[in-house]
Scaffold this active site. Structure first.
Site, PDB file in Angstrom:
ATOM      1  N   ASP A   9      13.495 -12.172 -14.549  1.00  0.00           N
ATOM      2  CA  ASP A   9      13.792 -13.543 -14.163  1.00  0.00           C
ATOM      3  C   ASP A   9      12.584 -14.395 -14.527  1.00  0.00           C
ATOM      4  O   ASP A   9      11.497 -13.860 -14.787  1.00  0.00           O
ATOM      5  CB  ASP A   9      14.054 -13.617 -12.642  1.00  0.00           C
ATOM      6  CG  ASP A   9      14.339 -15.043 -12.189  1.00  0.00           C
ATOM      7  OD1 ASP A   9      15.123 -15.726 -12.873  1.00  0.00           O
ATOM      8  OD2 ASP A   9      13.765 -15.487 -11.178  1.00  0.00           O
ATOM      9  N   SER A  10      12.769 -15.702 -14.509  1.00  0.00           N
ATOM     10  CA  SER A  10      11.646 -16.602 -14.764  1.00  0.00           C
ATOM     11  C   SER A  10      10.592 -16.482 -13.665  1.00  0.00           C
ATOM     12  O   SER A  10       9.447 -16.871 -13.861  1.00  0.00           O
ATOM     13  CB  SER A  10      12.160 -18.031 -14.834  1.00  0.00           C
ATOM     14  OG  SER A  10      12.905 -18.331 -13.666  1.00  0.00           O
ATOM     15  N   TYR A  41      12.022 -21.988 -16.088  1.00  0.00           N
ATOM     16  CA  TYR A  41      12.724 -21.989 -17.373  1.00  0.00           C
ATOM     17  C   TYR A  41      13.748 -23.137 -17.413  1.00  0.00           C
ATOM     18  O   TYR A  41      14.164 -23.574 -18.472  1.00  0.00           O
ATOM     19  CB  TYR A  41      13.490 -20.670 -17.569  1.00  0.00           C
ATOM     20  CG  TYR A  41      12.657 -19.460 -17.938  1.00  0.00           C
ATOM     21  CD1 TYR A  41      11.267 -19.475 -17.913  1.00  0.00           C
ATOM     22  CD2 TYR A  41      13.298 -18.285 -18.329  1.00  0.00           C
ATOM     23  CE1 TYR A  41      10.532 -18.341 -18.249  1.00  0.00           C
ATOM     24  CE2 TYR A  41      12.582 -17.147 -18.679  1.00  0.00           C
ATOM     25  CZ  TYR A  41      11.196 -17.176 -18.635  1.00  0.00           C
ATOM     26  OH  TYR A  41      10.479 -16.048 -18.975  1.00  0.00           O
ATOM     27  N   GLY A  42      14.169 -23.565 -16.210  1.00  0.00           N
ATOM     28  CA  GLY A  42      15.298 -24.504 -16.102  1.00  0.00           C
ATOM     29  C   GLY A  42      15.084 -25.850 -16.759  1.00  0.00           C
ATOM     30  O   GLY A  42      16.038 -26.564 -17.051  1.00  0.00           O
ATOM     31  N   CYS A  72      18.115 -14.311 -14.560  1.00  0.00           N
ATOM     32  CA  CYS A  72      17.933 -15.762 -14.614  1.00  0.00           C
ATOM     33  C   CYS A  72      19.139 -16.414 -15.295  1.00  0.00           C
ATOM     34  O   CYS A  72      19.505 -16.054 -16.416  1.00  0.00           O
ATOM     35  CB  CYS A  72      16.665 -16.051 -15.416  1.00  0.00           C
ATOM     36  SG  CYS A  72      16.328 -17.781 -15.661  1.00  0.00           S
ATOM     37  N   GLU A 151      11.607 -22.423  -2.855  1.00  0.00           N
ATOM     38  CA  GLU A 151      10.287 -21.782  -2.984  1.00  0.00           C
ATOM     39  C   GLU A 151       9.338 -22.257  -1.898  1.00  0.00           C
ATOM     40  O   GLU A 151       8.393 -21.556  -1.538  1.00  0.00           O
ATOM     41  CB  GLU A 151       9.726 -22.033  -4.384  1.00  0.00           C
ATOM     42  CG  GLU A 151      10.627 -21.428  -5.428  1.00  0.00           C
ATOM     43  CD  GLU A 151       9.913 -20.890  -6.634  1.00  0.00           C
ATOM     44  OE1 GLU A 151       8.719 -21.150  -6.806  1.00  0.00           O
ATOM     45  OE2 GLU A 151      10.580 -20.194  -7.422  1.00  0.00           O
ATOM     46  N   CYS A 182      22.434 -20.431 -10.200  1.00  0.00           N
ATOM     47  CA  CYS A 182      20.973 -20.352 -10.274  1.00  0.00           C
ATOM     48  C   CYS A 182      20.524 -19.312  -9.259  1.00  0.00           C
ATOM     49  O   CYS A 182      21.091 -19.218  -8.166  1.00  0.00           O
ATOM     50  CB  CYS A 182      20.366 -21.709  -9.950  1.00  0.00           C
ATOM     51  SG  CYS A 182      18.568 -21.682  -9.833  1.00  0.00           S
ATOM     52  N   THR A 183      19.499 -18.564  -9.642  1.00  0.00           N
ATOM     53  CA  THR A 183      19.017 -17.467  -8.789  1.00  0.00           C
ATOM     54  C   THR A 183      18.688 -17.901  -7.355  1.00  0.00           C
ATOM     55  O   THR A 183      18.833 -17.128  -6.425  1.00  0.00           O
ATOM     56  CB  THR A 183      17.726 -16.891  -9.399  1.00  0.00           C
ATOM     57  OG1 THR A 183      16.877 -17.992  -9.776  1.00  0.00           O
ATOM     58  CG2 THR A 183      18.022 -16.035 -10.597  1.00  0.00           C
ATOM     59  N   HIS A 184      18.196 -19.147  -7.200  1.00  0.00           N
ATOM     60  CA  HIS A 184      17.714 -19.592  -5.878  1.00  0.00           C
ATOM     61  C   HIS A 184      18.835 -20.076  -4.959  1.00  0.00           C
ATOM     62  O   HIS A 184      18.642 -20.150  -3.749  1.00  0.00           O
ATOM     63  CB  HIS A 184      16.721 -20.736  -6.043  1.00  0.00           C
ATOM     64  CG  HIS A 184      15.424 -20.338  -6.670  1.00  0.00           C
ATOM     65  ND1 HIS A 184      15.349 -19.732  -7.902  1.00  0.00           N
ATOM     66  CD2 HIS A 184      14.146 -20.457  -6.229  1.00  0.00           C
ATOM     67  CE1 HIS A 184      14.070 -19.522  -8.193  1.00  0.00           C
ATOM     68  NE2 HIS A 184      13.337 -19.948  -7.191  1.00  0.00           N
TER      69      HIS A 184
HETATM   70  N1  DGL Z   1      15.767 -18.450 -12.475  1.00  0.00           N
HETATM   71  C1  DGL Z   1      16.191 -19.787 -12.843  1.00  0.00           C
HETATM   72  C2  DGL Z   1      17.721 -19.797 -13.000  1.00  0.00           C
HETATM   73  O1  DGL Z   1      18.439 -18.982 -12.438  1.00  0.00           O
HETATM   74  C3  DGL Z   1      15.753 -20.817 -11.833  1.00  0.00           C
HETATM   75  C4  DGL Z   1      14.266 -21.093 -11.823  1.00  0.00           C
HETATM   76  C5  DGL Z   1      13.781 -21.653 -13.139  1.00  0.00           C
HETATM   77  O2  DGL Z   1      14.078 -22.825 -13.475  1.00  0.00           O
HETATM   78  O3  DGL Z   1      13.119 -20.938 -13.856  1.00  0.00           O
HETATM   79  O4  DGL Z   1      18.224 -20.614 -13.717  1.00  0.00           O
END
Ligand code: DGL
Length: 258
Positions: A9-10, A41-42, A72, A151, A182-184
């Site tokens: 993941d990022s 990464y987003g 991610c 976060e 999105c992961t979060h």
């Molecule tokens: N892991 C990214 C996603 O699921 C979220 C965090 C990021 O922007 O890197 O898109």
């Protein structure tokens, strides 16, 4: 068959996918890589996210993994096809699984998607939904402030509520299911559910992704209990602190150069 499974993941958010993999694949060794030096990464371009993703896969291959899960969403949206062409081991993203799940759950095929700017801009979810269900109607919305909120550990605050109300207002009354792309976002389920109401079902792709992996791997025959390893590309301190929001039990993380 006894090799570990890699997950990248990022940063930290992919631990939502890790958690589900650990639950569904108890006999497998898992290696998690969080590219914390280069997160997020987003907000980055497809080209940059693809380059980072290639480096992440190369690192996991050096650890001897038999399969890679791109946890991610942004990396799955921008880089998955290229990774699958370039590397010879199976590489699984989260978008296909999330879409499969949402189409099973939606009665009206009026589907919402929320994600990072990159994921929404890529239209990968929309394209995959329309490929599998050409008559579906898709409503998408980027929610860039959700990642820093989680976060910061602010997922249950008035700020999260107000942010969710603002982002989700255009989707209200239009959809019966929403992909948390999105992961979060699974950590914001409560607030998102309060804003959209019980008539909207929230879909988190982690569970379906783990199921897909389970169907693909030849199970490990090891008799010793499964081991987890965590690698990050920036200092381990912040990762260790924020990881506790995602995972209760958590071992040590190691810093690596990618
Ligand atoms: N892991 C990214 C996603 O699921 C979220 C965090 C990021 O922007 O890197 O898109």
């Amino acid at each position: 068959m006894n090799e570990p499974i890699g997950i990248f993941d990022s940063g930290i958010g992919g631990l939502t996918v890790f958690r589900e993999m650990r639950r569904q694949l108890p006999g497998e060794d898992l290696i998690y890589l969080g590219d914390t030096a280069r997160v997020p990464y987003g907000t980055k371009s497809a080209e940059t996210v693809t380059r980072y993703s290639q480096q992440n896969v190369r690192f996991l291959l050096q650890q001897g993994v038999k399969l890679v899960v791109v946890a991610c969403n942004t990396a799955s949206a921008f880089a998955l096809e290229k990774l699958q062409k370039e590397f010879s081991i199976p590489i699984i993203g989260v978008i296909h699984a999330g879409v499969k799940r949402v189409l099973q759950a939606s009665a009206t095929q009026r589907i919402g998607i929320i994600g990072t700017e990159g994921t929404i801009r890529s239209e990968s979810y929309t394209q995959e939904i329309l490929r599998q269900a050409p008559s579906a109607q898709v409503f998408s919305q980027a929610c860039p402030l959700f990642v820093p909120l989680v976060e910061e550990g602010w997922q249950d605050t008035a700020v999260a509520q107000a942010t969710a109300e603002t982002y989700l207002a255009p989707l209200r009354g239009k959809i019966d299911t929403l992909i948390l792309g999105c992961t979060h976002y699974p950590l914001l389920k409560k607030v998102i559910g309060q804003v959209l109401g019980p008539e909207v079902q929230l879909i988190d792709s982690a569970e379906e992704t783990a199921k897909e992996v389970k169907g693909l791997v030849i199970p490990s025959q090891k008799t010793t209990s499964a081991a987890d390893r965590f690698f990050v590309s920036d200092s381990t301190e912040r990762f260790m602190k924020v990881a506790k929001v995602f995972l209760k039990d958590f071992g040590q993380a190691e810093k690596v150069e990618l």
